[in-house]
Design a protein around this motif. Sequence first.
Motif, PDB file in Angstrom:
ATOM      1  N   SER A  28      66.107  43.955  75.622  1.00  0.00           N
ATOM      2  CA  SER A  28      64.936  43.083  75.530  1.00  0.00           C
ATOM      3  C   SER A  28      64.818  42.108  76.700  1.00  0.00           C
ATOM      4  CB  SER A  28      64.965  42.308  74.207  1.00  0.00           C
ATOM      5  OG  SER A  28      66.126  41.494  74.130  1.00  0.00           O
ATOM      6  N   ASP A  29      65.933  41.718  77.297  1.00  0.00           N
ATOM      7  CA  ASP A  29      65.863  40.829  78.459  1.00  0.00           C
ATOM      8  C   ASP A  29      67.100  41.009  79.340  1.00  0.00           C
ATOM      9  OD1 ASP A  29      64.978  39.002  80.269  1.00  0.00           O
ATOM     10  OD2 ASP A  29      65.141  37.248  78.959  1.00  0.00           O
ATOM     11  N   GLY A  41      75.703  44.081  79.586  1.00  0.00           N
ATOM     12  CA  GLY A  41      75.660  44.557  78.199  1.00  0.00           C
ATOM     13  C   GLY A  41      74.645  43.786  77.375  1.00  0.00           C
ATOM     14  N   GLU A  42      74.760  43.944  76.053  1.00  0.00           N
ATOM     15  CA  GLU A  42      73.871  43.215  75.147  1.00  0.00           C
ATOM     16  C   GLU A  42      74.548  41.939  74.676  1.00  0.00           C
ATOM     17  OE1 GLU A  42      72.265  45.490  71.930  1.00  0.00           O
ATOM     18  OE2 GLU A  42      71.914  47.229  73.208  1.00  0.00           O
ATOM     19  N   GLY A  43      73.731  40.944  74.398  1.00  0.00           N
ATOM     20  CA  GLY A  43      74.288  39.711  73.885  1.00  0.00           C
ATOM     21  C   GLY A  43      73.310  38.575  73.995  1.00  0.00           C
ATOM     22  N   ALA A  44      73.780  37.394  73.609  1.00  0.00           N
ATOM     23  CA  ALA A  44      72.970  36.178  73.722  1.00  0.00           C
ATOM     24  C   ALA A  44      73.731  35.196  74.595  1.00  0.00           C
ATOM     25  CB  ALA A  44      72.709  35.588  72.339  1.00  0.00           C
ATOM     26  N   LEU A  45      72.983  34.464  75.405  1.00  0.00           N
ATOM     27  CA  LEU A  45      73.594  33.510  76.325  1.00  0.00           C
ATOM     28  C   LEU A  45      73.026  32.128  76.043  1.00  0.00           C
ATOM     29  CD1 LEU A  45      75.149  32.837  79.050  1.00  0.00           C
ATOM     30  CD2 LEU A  45      72.954  33.284  80.190  1.00  0.00           C
ATOM     31  N   LEU A  46      73.907  31.160  75.945  1.00  0.00           N
ATOM     32  CA  LEU A  46      73.482  29.761  75.895  1.00  0.00           C
ATOM     33  C   LEU A  46      73.901  29.125  77.203  1.00  0.00           C
ATOM     34  CD1 LEU A  46      74.463  28.762  72.240  1.00  0.00           C
ATOM     35  CD2 LEU A  46      72.145  28.905  73.205  1.00  0.00           C
ATOM     36  N   VAL A  47      72.915  28.757  78.016  1.00  0.00           N
ATOM     37  CA  VAL A  47      73.219  28.040  79.255  1.00  0.00           C
ATOM     38  C   VAL A  47      73.178  26.556  78.924  1.00  0.00           C
ATOM     39  CG1 VAL A  47      72.579  27.659  81.658  1.00  0.00           C
ATOM     40  CG2 VAL A  47      72.048  29.849  80.556  1.00  0.00           C
ATOM     41  N   THR A  48      74.230  25.846  79.280  1.00  0.00           N
ATOM     42  CA  THR A  48      74.275  24.408  79.032  1.00  0.00           C
ATOM     43  C   THR A  48      74.682  23.713  80.326  1.00  0.00           C
ATOM     44  OG1 THR A  48      76.617  24.401  78.453  1.00  0.00           O
ATOM     45  CG2 THR A  48      75.050  24.824  76.662  1.00  0.00           C
ATOM     46  N   ARG A  49      74.646  22.391  80.303  1.00  0.00           N
ATOM     47  CA  ARG A  49      75.059  21.666  81.512  1.00  0.00           C
ATOM     48  C   ARG A  49      76.557  21.799  81.759  1.00  0.00           C
ATOM     49  NH1 ARG A  49      70.236  19.843  82.730  1.00  0.00           N
ATOM     50  NH2 ARG A  49      69.019  19.574  80.857  1.00  0.00           N
ATOM     51  N   GLU A  50      77.284  22.151  80.730  1.00  0.00           N
ATOM     52  CA  GLU A  50      78.732  22.343  80.888  1.00  0.00           C
ATOM     53  C   GLU A  50      79.048  23.746  81.405  1.00  0.00           C
ATOM     54  OE1 GLU A  50      77.449  20.710  77.997  1.00  0.00           O
ATOM     55  OE2 GLU A  50      77.881  18.996  79.299  1.00  0.00           O
ATOM     56  N   GLY A  51      78.059  24.611  81.452  1.00  0.00           N
ATOM     57  CA  GLY A  51      78.302  25.979  81.930  1.00  0.00           C
ATOM     58  C   GLY A  51      77.555  26.974  81.081  1.00  0.00           C
ATOM     59  N   GLY A  52      78.210  27.465  80.059  1.00  0.00           N
ATOM     60  CA  GLY A  52      77.509  28.412  79.219  1.00  0.00           C
ATOM     61  C   GLY A  52      78.447  29.078  78.238  1.00  0.00           C
ATOM     62  N   LEU A  53      77.837  29.817  77.347  1.00  0.00           N
ATOM     63  CA  LEU A  53      78.593  30.577  76.355  1.00  0.00           C
ATOM     64  C   LEU A  53      77.879  31.910  76.161  1.00  0.00           C
ATOM     65  CD1 LEU A  53      80.684  30.801  73.964  1.00  0.00           C
ATOM     66  CD2 LEU A  53      78.879  29.840  72.514  1.00  0.00           C
ATOM     67  N   ARG A  95      68.282  20.144  71.756  1.00  0.00           N
ATOM     68  CA  ARG A  95      67.024  20.686  72.295  1.00  0.00           C
ATOM     69  C   ARG A  95      67.334  22.027  72.952  1.00  0.00           C
ATOM     70  NH1 ARG A  95      62.350  17.978  73.632  1.00  0.00           N
ATOM     71  NH2 ARG A  95      62.117  18.959  75.650  1.00  0.00           N
ATOM     72  N   VAL A  96      66.734  23.072  72.427  1.00  0.00           N
ATOM     73  CA  VAL A  96      67.075  24.412  72.892  1.00  0.00           C
ATOM     74  C   VAL A  96      65.828  25.080  73.453  1.00  0.00           C
ATOM     75  CG1 VAL A  96      68.070  26.630  72.240  1.00  0.00           C
ATOM     76  CG2 VAL A  96      68.785  24.530  71.061  1.00  0.00           C
ATOM     77  N   ALA A  97      65.816  25.259  74.769  1.00  0.00           N
ATOM     78  CA  ALA A  97      64.655  25.882  75.412  1.00  0.00           C
ATOM     79  C   ALA A  97      64.825  27.395  75.451  1.00  0.00           C
ATOM     80  CB  ALA A  97      64.495  25.327  76.831  1.00  0.00           C
ATOM     81  N   PHE A  98      63.692  28.083  75.485  1.00  0.00           N
ATOM     82  CA  PHE A  98      63.717  29.545  75.633  1.00  0.00           C
ATOM     83  C   PHE A  98      62.446  29.972  76.363  1.00  0.00           C
ATOM     84  CE2 PHE A  98      60.453  30.917  72.603  1.00  0.00           C
ATOM     85  CZ  PHE A  98      60.285  29.767  71.834  1.00  0.00           C
ATOM     86  N   ALA A  99      62.435  31.188  76.888  1.00  0.00           N
ATOM     87  CA  ALA A  99      61.259  31.715  77.587  1.00  0.00           C
ATOM     88  C   ALA A  99      60.374  32.446  76.592  1.00  0.00           C
ATOM     89  CB  ALA A  99      61.687  32.655  78.717  1.00  0.00           C
ATOM     90  N   SER A 100      59.164  31.906  76.398  1.00  0.00           N
ATOM     91  CA  SER A 100      58.272  32.528  75.408  1.00  0.00           C
ATOM     92  C   SER A 100      57.825  33.923  75.853  1.00  0.00           C
ATOM     93  CB  SER A 100      57.053  31.636  75.159  1.00  0.00           C
ATOM     94  OG  SER A 100      56.379  31.395  76.371  1.00  0.00           O
ATOM     95  N   ARG A 101      57.891  34.191  77.154  1.00  0.00           N
ATOM     96  CA  ARG A 101      57.539  35.528  77.626  1.00  0.00           C
ATOM     97  C   ARG A 101      58.640  36.551  77.336  1.00  0.00           C
ATOM     98  NH1 ARG A 101      53.659  37.079  81.159  1.00  0.00           N
ATOM     99  NH2 ARG A 101      52.243  35.470  81.919  1.00  0.00           N
ATOM    100  N   ARG A 102      59.810  36.075  76.916  1.00  0.00           N
ATOM    101  CA  ARG A 102      60.955  36.981  76.838  1.00  0.00           C
ATOM    102  C   ARG A 102      61.614  37.058  75.467  1.00  0.00           C
ATOM    103  NH1 ARG A 102      62.388  39.475  81.679  1.00  0.00           N
ATOM    104  NH2 ARG A 102      61.006  38.689  83.269  1.00  0.00           N
ATOM    105  N   LEU A 103      61.738  35.910  74.804  1.00  0.00           N
ATOM    106  CA  LEU A 103      62.420  35.925  73.504  1.00  0.00           C
ATOM    107  C   LEU A 103      61.428  36.385  72.438  1.00  0.00           C
ATOM    108  CD1 LEU A 103      65.354  34.963  72.629  1.00  0.00           C
ATOM    109  CD2 LEU A 103      64.169  33.047  71.554  1.00  0.00           C
ATOM    110  N   SER A 104      61.873  37.278  71.575  1.00  0.00           N
ATOM    111  CA  SER A 104      60.918  37.835  70.609  1.00  0.00           C
ATOM    112  C   SER A 104      60.612  36.837  69.489  1.00  0.00           C
ATOM    113  CB  SER A 104      61.465  39.132  70.003  1.00  0.00           C
ATOM    114  OG  SER A 104      62.489  38.826  69.087  1.00  0.00           O
ATOM    115  N   HIS A 105      59.484  37.093  68.849  1.00  0.00           N
ATOM    116  CA  HIS A 105      59.053  36.248  67.743  1.00  0.00           C
ATOM    117  C   HIS A 105      60.076  36.281  66.616  1.00  0.00           C
ATOM    118  CE1 HIS A 105      56.131  33.883  65.650  1.00  0.00           C
ATOM    119  NE2 HIS A 105      56.095  34.714  64.642  1.00  0.00           N
ATOM    120  N   TYR A 106      60.747  37.381  66.466  1.00  0.00           N
ATOM    121  CA  TYR A 106      61.800  37.519  65.451  1.00  0.00           C
ATOM    122  C   TYR A 106      62.855  36.419  65.611  1.00  0.00           C
ATOM    123  CZ  TYR A 106      66.103  39.367  63.393  1.00  0.00           C
ATOM    124  OH  TYR A 106      67.270  39.515  62.695  1.00  0.00           O
TER     125      TYR A 106
END
Length: 360
Positions: A28-29, A41-53, A95-106
């Motif tokens: 999907s992205d 691969g597949e997965g979810a990423l949280l980018v934060t100011r500390e780096g990411g997960l 506060r969690v931002a996401f790209a509306s063009r990319r993350l699905s409505h689900y």
Amino acid sequence: MTLYDERRVALMKEVDADAFLVANLEGSDAATLRYLTGFTGEGALLVTREGGLLLTDSRYTEQAGREVPRLPVGPVTGEYPQAVAAALKERSLKRVAFASRRLSHYWVLRLRGRRAFRLVALEDPVMALRSIKGEAEIEKIRRAASVAEAALADLLETIRIGMTEREIALDLEWRMRERGAEGPAFELIVAAGKNSALPHYRPGERKIAEADLLLFDIGAQVDGYCSDLTRVVAVGRVPARAKELYDLVLRANRAGVEAVAPGASARDVDAAARAVIADAGHGDHFGHGLGHGVGLEIHEGPHVSPRSDETLQARMVTTIEPGVYLPGFGGVRIEDLVAVREGGRELLTRFPSEALVKVG
Ligand code: ZN
Ligand code: ZN
């Protein structure tokens, strides 16, 4: 800092939030996830100011260890949105931002309305970063272009009347893979005769015949990066009308390429090529935009079209692809890849275009 660390830091400078969420499930992205981490691969990423997960499941744990050894990886055993929600809560990311063009409505449905955090919809902040390439990225695009060009050059020697579009497309894909492409950058277009008047045609059983225009819109993927090239040849002989059409589109292509420069408005670049076609009375036969950015995805920023409000900047890579499509006769499109350079431009495409050549 690695290249990926730098990209994530640059992103968080643009984003007014504690975290930026990217999800790539079933492709999907894939591009955003790869751009920000190197993970394919597949997965979810949280980018934060500390780096990411990076959150991924057992199918990809080993791969994540190889591809992103420096990024913390969290295991997902159940549902992805659930795992993301838990990680956000645990880290007090509000506060969690996401790209509306990319993350699905689900995903939005599964994450919204919670007490622990609030979702912030942005259009696609990573695309602005991706549209300006690093030199290493431009080099990958150049390699992808040369693979596709070499495949096409060899294939043209073998074209014979009676071959079908599908046979030719398959042969091209084989030749690109033989030269190191991971695959085609998109479903290759081989369109013969009247079919060449359909800009996004899919190759079928049509046999190529004497006096056909034969249009190739092809691209390879190398190291994740795409190329995009359109060339048109004539089969058996070059009809006068086809030559006239070709020469017109070539002039428009050249005008578009020459208009590419840092600081140029994308709309003006489009207009430079479009005016050539309109002046010849074919304005109505060129319905699509002049070009698009190319990178990890075949269509990305910048958008070079009459509706674009973007300004070209050094190290953007865009196609220039004017076309004139005459229903019932055929179409000509000539597409080159151009890198915007200080003081001008660099053509990444090497394949000749100066005349409508005959094959078969
Ligand atoms: Zn193309
Ligand atoms: Zn294109």
